[in-house]
Design a protein around this motif. Structure first.
Motif, mmCIF file in Angstrom:
data_model
loop_
_atom_site.group_PDB
_atom_site.id
_atom_site.type_symbol
_atom_site.label_atom_id
_atom_site.label_comp_id
_atom_site.label_asym_id
_atom_site.label_seq_id
_atom_site.Cartn_x
_atom_site.Cartn_y
_atom_site.Cartn_z
ATOM 1 N N ALA A 24 0.880 -1.604 0.062
ATOM 2 C CA ALA A 24 0.077 -0.373 0.255
ATOM 3 C C ALA A 24 1.051 1.332 -0.030
ATOM 4 C CB ALA A 24 -0.514 -0.053 1.194
ATOM 5 N N GLN A 25 2.341 1.117 -0.223
ATOM 6 C CA GLN A 25 2.792 2.437 0.563
ATOM 7 C C GLN A 25 3.664 2.440 -0.860
ATOM 8 O OE1 GLN A 25 4.736 4.186 3.261
ATOM 9 N NE2 GLN A 25 3.756 2.903 5.074
ATOM 10 N N GLU A 26 3.406 1.880 -1.629
ATOM 11 C CA GLU A 26 3.486 1.613 -2.953
ATOM 12 C C GLU A 26 2.422 2.964 -3.331
ATOM 13 O OE1 GLU A 26 4.282 -1.423 -4.751
ATOM 14 O OE2 GLU A 26 6.139 -1.758 -3.991
ATOM 15 N N LYS A 27 1.770 2.655 -3.044
ATOM 16 C CA LYS A 27 0.382 3.344 -4.119
ATOM 17 C C LYS A 27 -0.042 4.835 -4.096
ATOM 18 C CE LYS A 27 -1.956 -0.105 -5.843
ATOM 19 N NZ LYS A 27 -3.284 -0.425 -6.865
ATOM 20 N N LEU A 28 1.037 6.088 -2.176
ATOM 21 C CA LEU A 28 0.848 7.068 -2.327
ATOM 22 C C LEU A 28 0.482 7.772 -3.651
ATOM 23 C CD1 LEU A 28 2.625 6.866 0.647
ATOM 24 C CD2 LEU A 28 0.482 5.968 0.741
ATOM 25 N N GLY A 29 -0.276 9.075 -3.363
ATOM 26 C CA GLY A 29 -0.345 9.685 -4.808
ATOM 27 C C GLY A 29 -1.227 9.784 -5.167
ATOM 28 N N LEU A 30 -1.650 10.175 -6.361
ATOM 29 C CA LEU A 30 -2.671 10.750 -7.229
ATOM 30 C C LEU A 30 -3.200 9.849 -7.839
ATOM 31 C CD1 LEU A 30 -4.461 13.149 -8.364
ATOM 32 C CD2 LEU A 30 -2.809 13.048 -10.206
ATOM 33 N N TYR A 31 -4.855 9.342 -7.917
ATOM 34 C CA TYR A 31 -5.384 8.790 -8.170
ATOM 35 C C TYR A 31 -6.896 8.478 -9.229
ATOM 36 C CZ TYR A 31 -8.707 8.162 -4.289
ATOM 37 O OH TYR A 31 -8.779 7.795 -3.667
ATOM 38 N N LEU A 32 -6.836 8.790 -10.519
ATOM 39 C CA LEU A 32 -8.124 8.433 -10.806
ATOM 40 C C LEU A 32 -8.941 7.651 -10.749
ATOM 41 C CD1 LEU A 32 -6.794 10.948 -14.262
ATOM 42 C CD2 LEU A 32 -7.902 11.421 -11.837
ATOM 43 N N GLY A 33 -10.649 7.200 -11.127
ATOM 44 C CA GLY A 33 -11.858 6.389 -11.036
ATOM 45 C C GLY A 33 -12.842 7.170 -12.048
ATOM 46 N N GLY A 34 -13.605 5.913 -11.917
ATOM 47 C CA GLY A 34 -14.825 5.736 -12.042
ATOM 48 C C GLY A 34 -15.487 4.453 -12.480
ATOM 49 N N SER A 35 -16.756 4.708 -11.997
ATOM 50 C CA SER A 35 -17.526 3.762 -11.423
ATOM 51 C C SER A 35 -18.902 4.136 -12.321
ATOM 52 C CB SER A 35 -18.275 3.334 -9.956
ATOM 53 O OG SER A 35 -17.077 3.432 -9.443
ATOM 54 N N ALA A 36 -19.953 3.210 -12.470
ATOM 55 C CA ALA A 36 -21.112 2.420 -13.437
ATOM 56 C C ALA A 36 -21.727 1.803 -12.139
ATOM 57 C CB ALA A 36 -20.781 2.768 -14.422
ATOM 58 N N GLY A 37 -22.609 1.938 -12.174
ATOM 59 C CA GLY A 37 -24.035 1.407 -11.114
ATOM 60 C C GLY A 37 -25.481 1.507 -11.725
ATOM 61 N N TYR A 38 -26.457 2.001 -10.506
ATOM 62 C CA TYR A 38 -27.813 2.321 -9.507
ATOM 63 C C TYR A 38 -28.174 2.755 -8.919
ATOM 64 C CZ TYR A 38 -28.904 -0.800 -14.472
ATOM 65 O OH TYR A 38 -29.925 -1.593 -15.045
ATOM 66 N N SER A 185 -22.081 0.815 -7.209
ATOM 67 C CA SER A 185 -21.591 0.692 -8.501
ATOM 68 C C SER A 185 -20.283 0.013 -8.127
ATOM 69 C CB SER A 185 -21.123 2.404 -8.480
ATOM 70 O OG SER A 185 -20.682 2.453 -7.869
ATOM 71 N N VAL A 186 -19.575 -0.504 -9.405
ATOM 72 C CA VAL A 186 -18.431 -1.271 -9.974
ATOM 73 C C VAL A 186 -18.019 -0.274 -10.277
ATOM 74 C CG1 VAL A 186 -17.685 -3.332 -10.954
ATOM 75 C CG2 VAL A 186 -19.415 -3.187 -9.321
ATOM 76 N N GLY A 187 -16.483 -0.332 -10.391
ATOM 77 C CA GLY A 187 -15.690 0.605 -11.131
ATOM 78 C C GLY A 187 -14.130 0.086 -11.299
ATOM 79 N N ALA A 188 -13.405 0.957 -11.449
ATOM 80 C CA ALA A 188 -11.659 0.751 -11.187
ATOM 81 C C ALA A 188 -11.120 2.180 -10.952
ATOM 82 C CB ALA A 188 -11.613 0.587 -13.036
ATOM 83 N N THR A 189 -9.674 2.401 -10.271
ATOM 84 C CA THR A 189 -9.288 3.720 -10.302
ATOM 85 C C THR A 189 -7.612 3.002 -10.713
ATOM 86 O OG1 THR A 189 -8.570 2.416 -8.337
ATOM 87 C CG2 THR A 189 -9.865 3.928 -8.103
ATOM 88 N N VAL A 190 -7.215 3.808 -11.405
ATOM 89 C CA VAL A 190 -5.581 4.097 -11.948
ATOM 90 C C VAL A 190 -4.707 4.668 -11.077
ATOM 91 C CG1 VAL A 190 -4.171 4.305 -13.797
ATOM 92 C CG2 VAL A 190 -6.404 3.682 -14.223
ATOM 93 N N HIS A 191 -3.896 4.369 -10.040
ATOM 94 C CA HIS A 191 -3.080 5.046 -9.647
ATOM 95 C C HIS A 191 -1.694 5.579 -10.366
ATOM 96 C CE1 HIS A 191 -4.626 4.046 -6.018
ATOM 97 N NE2 HIS A 191 -5.274 2.658 -6.442
ATOM 98 N N PHE A 192 -1.077 6.279 -10.048
ATOM 99 C CA PHE A 192 0.092 7.455 -11.216
ATOM 100 C C PHE A 192 1.405 7.317 -9.708
ATOM 101 C CE2 PHE A 192 -3.462 9.114 -13.139
ATOM 102 C CZ PHE A 192 -4.130 8.418 -13.739
#
Length: 192
Positions: A24-38, A185-192
Motif C-alpha cells: 500500500a505504501q507504493e500506492k501513495l499519491g494521485l489516482y483517477l477513477g470511474g464507476s457505473a451502477g444503479y 457501483s462497480v468501477g476502476a481506479t488508476v494510481h499514478f
C-alpha cells in the motif's frame, strides 16, 4: 502443540499484514477513477400543481455513474472528489407524471484498510447536489428545481491489480427532502 499452531498462525497474519502495508505504501499519491451502477430513490412528497396540492410517490431506480480524482496521503487515508449522475427517476402513480433528475459534486475523506490484495474502505463527506423535477398532469405542467449541500457516506472494497484496482461500493446520500438515495457501483481506479 496448540501453542505452536497459534504462534505459526499469528506469524502468518503479521507477515501478510506487513506485506499489505508495504504494498500500500507504493500506492501513495494521485489516482483517477470511474464507476457505473444503479441509483435507488424513494421519496413521498407533495407538490403544488395548478390550484391544488397533489401527493406523489417515487420508488424507482436508474443507471448511475461517477468520475472522481483522489489523493492517497497514507496507506490508510485518502481524499477524493468528483461528479456523480444519479440518472432519471419517475413517479409510479397514474395521477401525475413526475420525472426527476439528480446530479452533484462530492468530496470524501476515505479510510482504507489494506488486507493482502484487497483494500477495504469507508468514506464520509459532502455532496453539493442539484435536483430538477418536472410534474405534469392532463392540464398543468410545473418545473421545480432545488439544490443544496448534504452528508454522504459509503463503504466498499477494491481488488488490487498493481496500479489498477477494481472497486465495488455502496453509497448513501442525505439529499434535501428525498427520503432515501443510494448508489451501488462497480468501477476502476488508476494510481499514478
Amino acid at each position: 502443540m496448540l501453542y505452536r499452531t497459534f504462534a505459526t498462525a499469528t506469524c502468518a497474519v503479521l507477515l501478510a499484514f506487513g506485506a499489505s502495508i508495504a504494498a500500500a505504501q507504493e500506492k501513495l499519491g494521485l489516482y483517477l477513477g470511474g464507476s457505473a451502477g444503479y441509483s435507488f430513490v424513494e421519496d413521498d412528497d407533495d407538490v403544488d400543481i395548478g390550484d391544488r396540492v397533489e401527493d406523489f410517490d417515487i420508488d424507482d431506480e436508474d443507471f448511475a455513474w461517477k468520475g472522481f480524482v483522489g489523493f492517497q496521503f497514507l496507506p490508510w487515508l485518502a481524499v477524493e472528489g468528483g461528479y456523480v449522475d444519479f440518472g432519471d427517476v419517475e413517479d409510479g402513480s397514474d395521477v401525475l407524471n413526475v420525472d426527476a433528475t439528480l446530479d452533484g459534486w462530492d468530496a470524501f475523506l476515505v479510510g482504507n484498510l489494506p488486507i493482502a490484495f484487497i483494500d477495504v474502505f469507508a468514506k464520509v463527506g459532502v455532496i453539493s447536489w442539484d435536483l430538477d423535477v418536472d410534474v405534469s398532469d392532463d392540464v398543468d405542467d410545473v418545473d421545480v428545481s432545488s439544490d443544496g449541500e448534504d452528508l454522504a457516506y459509503g463503504v466498499g472494497a477494491a481488488l488490487d491489480l498493481g496500479r489498477l484496482a477494481i472497486r465495488a461500493e455502496a453509497e448513501a446520500f442525505d439529499v434535501g427532502d428525498v427520503d432515501d438515495l443510494f448508489m451501488l457501483s462497480v468501477g476502476a481506479t488508476v494510481h499514478f
